[in-house]
Design a protein around this motif. Structure first.
Motif, PDB file in Angstrom:
ATOM      1  N   GLN A 233      -8.166  57.838  16.115  1.00  9.95           N
ATOM      2  CA  GLN A 233      -7.047  57.244  15.494  1.00  9.95           C
ATOM      3  C   GLN A 233      -6.468  58.295  14.484  1.00  9.95           C
ATOM      4  O   GLN A 233      -5.355  58.064  13.954  1.00  9.95           O
ATOM      5  N   LEU A 234      -7.269  59.535  14.334  1.00  6.14           N
ATOM      6  CA  LEU A 234      -6.429  60.758  13.570  1.00  6.14           C
ATOM      7  C   LEU A 234      -5.048  61.069  14.250  1.00  6.14           C
ATOM      8  O   LEU A 234      -4.291  61.467  13.570  1.00  6.14           O
ATOM      9  N   LEU A 235      -5.182  60.767  15.642  1.00  5.00           N
ATOM     10  CA  LEU A 235      -4.022  61.300  16.288  1.00  5.00           C
ATOM     11  C   LEU A 235      -2.671  60.482  15.953  1.00  5.00           C
ATOM     12  O   LEU A 235      -1.451  60.885  16.144  1.00  5.00           O
ATOM     13  N   THR A 236      -2.942  59.213  15.409  1.00  5.12           N
ATOM     14  CA  THR A 236      -1.817  58.308  15.243  1.00  5.12           C
ATOM     15  C   THR A 236      -1.052  59.075  13.892  1.00  5.12           C
ATOM     16  O   THR A 236       0.010  58.644  13.675  1.00  5.12           O
ATOM     17  N   TYR A 237      -1.598  59.937  13.114  1.00  2.34           N
ATOM     18  CA  TYR A 237      -1.185  60.429  12.111  1.00  2.34           C
ATOM     19  C   TYR A 237      -0.168  61.737  12.305  1.00  2.34           C
ATOM     20  O   TYR A 237       0.581  62.206  11.825  1.00  2.34           O
ATOM     21  N   GLU A 238      -0.367  62.009  13.734  1.00  3.69           N
ATOM     22  CA  GLU A 238       0.338  63.148  14.351  1.00  3.69           C
ATOM     23  C   GLU A 238       1.484  62.762  15.477  1.00  3.69           C
ATOM     24  O   GLU A 238       1.924  63.374  16.178  1.00  3.69           O
TER      25      GLU A 238
END
Lengths: 420, 248
Positions: free
Chosen positions: A202-207
């Motif tokens: 879910q860190l990718l949703t910040y990108e």
């Protein structure tokens, strides 16, 4: 709005999502889950993997619908739940701090195991890596996607090799070597205790803004990454146990994969696994620190954190957030116990993932509603199981976590009012 | 570079799989059960059986059994008190440590409610201060010791005793402390090989229960097991189990 000119194509998105999960999770989770679930550890990874898969679906659906980066905090804001969004963001920040501390803990132990240094040095390594990553973040030299992707690939190759070697040594007695056999349902308790191992996607949703054509590629790519990681975790859990035996991994759970790799091919195995672990955990600390400090700034900009966190340095880095998060994570890594850190982080993410699934369940098409609903049900069951486990075996850390949640819910508005 | 690493890993994997496995395991039993005259332990595994008659607080030699799922029966003065199942791994080396007070046990494998909860939620790491009901702790006697060094861990198997601190002092008067409450098992601490002065004290007392010298040999690791009998008034005893490092 998302820029359609993002630079990350699907291979990079896949690698970063898979790397975000594998980055630190499996290195610390394996011994913990085997102690709880014994020969059913692989099933624990499958159960928590199903929750991760459903939640990844929900995250992707919501990110595409709202068409902007920001993850769970943004989803809550978009549905006009500002109060809950604020509380959730504080909780998420605590979860990320715990996660960074677990990665730092793993970094220190894997490096120390290979070098044969003392406990004090182990903790010093944990402190040093956090300090180093705080420094890099403050200098603004962390957005090196190509380096991250290479680290992810080396990391995955090392894990796949370990799994293959282990599976070639298949002997089912190794799954219970030195322990009493466990009932199959203990897998659910195992799943609860190591859920943190899946949070990275879910860190990718910040990108989101940096992804090329996110509406088309985000969902399939992240879902494939989660599926791939579930398979990797199951194979590594079985393969490593074949090599070191269940009790061998429990006895040295802080460095379980190095123990298995050394058992497999001696010092070259130890060397490869140490390099993989050290780089993977360092990269995971770096990306989590980066994302968390940016989240803190965004939340502060929205008035849900004190304005103290809005401050940036000359390079546009939210320096106060970076330093404060780094200090908290370093302290936890220095004084914390592995199981407690992993489980406290797991609890925070189960709660967050449950909330995201609830939002998704009300916004997705009827034909696919069952996916976030399954996510909600699993998050509730796994969350309650974890609370029960913590209440029985680690009541003090649970009480501290509950204390923080109470502070967040009841005193956050007061604090914000005062700082404004 | 990456390609070479690949080739190396797969060649190593192939060699590993060609290597011979060792489908046997070594076991022994240490008896710290209190207020019992005669203890009989039967370990059955893969149609083979090993019987032990461990004396209170004394070391034994290892017996070899095939690896596999083992059934363990423990009888105290002829009464079955424990019936357990443990996996015995390939090339394993294990010590079964029996502890607790059998006189408190009314049925086989008796546990308190709290013990049961801990077993369910902690699994293999369950070790909560219990009601002194009899139990088996499985100790794995395999570890690596660095050249010139030795390793030591401390297990408090004295049910009913207060937390104790084992202090080892080397010739330079440097001290290392190992503090354990029953029934916790400590982790290994590496120490330089050599002669040490061992002193064991209750945490809240000045008087030493054990005061002796011992030689911790290089390439060996040691498990210090404290036994004692709070009911039968047998003297507290520190048993030092010696094992050779697996890389020696």
């Amino acid at each position: 709005m998302a820029k359609s000119k993002g630079s990350l194509a699907w291979p990079a998105v896949w690698a970063l999502a898979a790397g975000g999960m594998v980055g630190g999770g499996i290195y610390t989770a394996l011994g913990v889950v085997i102690a709880v679930a014994g020969e059913w550890a692989w099933l624990s990874f499958l159960i928590s993997g199903i929750l991760a898969f459903c939640t990844a679906y929900s995250y992707c659906e919501l990110s595409v619908q709202f068409d902007e980066s920001g993850g769970a905090f943004r989803f809550m804001r978009e549905i006009n739940k500002n109060g809950i969004a604020g509380s959730l963001s504080w909780l998420l920040i605590i979860g990320y701090i715990l996660t960074i501390s677990v990665y730092a803990f793993a970094f220190g132990h894997y490096l120390s195991y290979a070098l044969g240094t003392s406990t004090l040095i182990t903790r010093a390594f944990a402190l040093a890596i956090v300090a180093c990553m705080v420094g890099l973040n403050l200098l603004g030299v962390t957005k090196t996607k190509n380096v991250e992707i290479i680290i992810v690939l080396v990391n995955l190759l090392a894990l796949i090799a370990l799994a293959i070697i282990g599976m070639m040594h298949w002997d089912s007695i190794q799954l219970t070597a030195g322990i009493e056999p466990r009932p199959w349902w203990s897998a659910s308790i195992g799943a609860a205790s190591i859920f943190m191992a899946y949070e990275g996607f879910q860190l990718l949703t910040y990108e989101y803004d940096e992804i090329k054509n996110p509406k088309k590629i985000l969902k399939p790519t992240i879902l494939y990454a989660v599926f791939f990681v579930i398979i990797i975790y199951i194979l590594v859990a079985l393969g490593a146990t074949m090599l070191a035996g269940a009790i061998g991994l429990i006895d040295q759970k802080q460095v379980a994969l190095s123990v298995a790799a050394r058992q497999a091919i001696g010092w070259p195995g130890l060397l490869v696994m140490t390099i993989a672990a050290v780089f993977a955990t360092a990269a995971a600390i770096n990306s989590t620190l980066f994302s968390t400090s940016n989240l803190s700034k965004r939340v502060a900009d929205d008035g849900e954190l004190p304005s103290f966190f809005e401050h940036t340095n000359s390079k546009g880095i939210p320096d106060r957030s970076v330093i404060l998060i780094g200090i908290c994570a370093a302290v936890l890594a220095m004084i914390g116990k592995l199981s407690t850190l992993v489980e406290a982080a797991s609890l925070v993410f189960i709660f967050t993932f449950g909330a995201v699934n609830v939002i998704a369940a009300s916004r997705v098409k009827k034909s696919v509603k069952w996916i976030p609903v399954t996510g909600c049900v699993l998050a509730c069951l796994i969350g309650l199981t974890l609370i029960a486990r913590l209440a029985i075996i680690s009541p003090v850390p649970l009480a501290i976590l509950v204390f923080f949640i109470v502070i967040i819910i009841f005193f956050r508005p007061l604090l914000l009012k005062k700082t404004k | 570079m990456k390609r070479n690493l690949f080739i190396y890993i797969f060649i190593s994997a192939f060699i590993c799989c060609k290597s011979e496995r060792n489908p046997t395991t070594q076991i022994k039993v240490i008896n710290a059960l209190q207020d019992v005259e005669k203890v009989e332990v039967t370990v059955k595994c893969e149609n083979r059986e090993a019987v032990f008659y461990p004396q209170f607080g004394t070391d034994q030699s290892f017996k070899v059994l095939p690896s596999g799922m083992a059934n363990i029966d423990v009888k105290a003065d002829g009464k079955l008190i424990l019936h357990k199942e443990f996996g015995l791994g390939n090339a394993g080396k294990y010590t079964f440590l029996l502890e607790g007070v059998p006189g408190l046990s009314k049925k086989v494998n008796q546990q308190t409610f709290s013990d049961k909860l801990h077993t369910v939620f902690s699994g293999a790491e369950s070790s909560q201060p219990n009601s002194f009901l009899p139990r088996i702790i499985l100790i794995r006697d395999v570890t690596k010791v660095k050249s010139g060094q030795s390793k030591l861990r401390f297990i408090n198997a004295f049910a009913g005793a207060e937390p104790l601190t084992l202090t080892i002092t080397d010739k330079n008067n440097e001290k290392i402390n190992f503090t354990q409450a029953y029934p916790a098992m400590g982790t290994f601490k590496p120490v330089s090989a050599g002669v040490y002065h061992l002193q064991l004290k209750f945490s809240n007392e000045q008087h030493a229960v054990i005061d002796e010298n011992t030689n911790l040999k290089q390439g060996y690791f040691y498990t210090a097991v404290l036994t004692g009998d709070i009911i039968g008034n047998k003297r507290a005893k520190l048993l030092l189990l010696e094992n050779k490092s697996e890389n020696q």
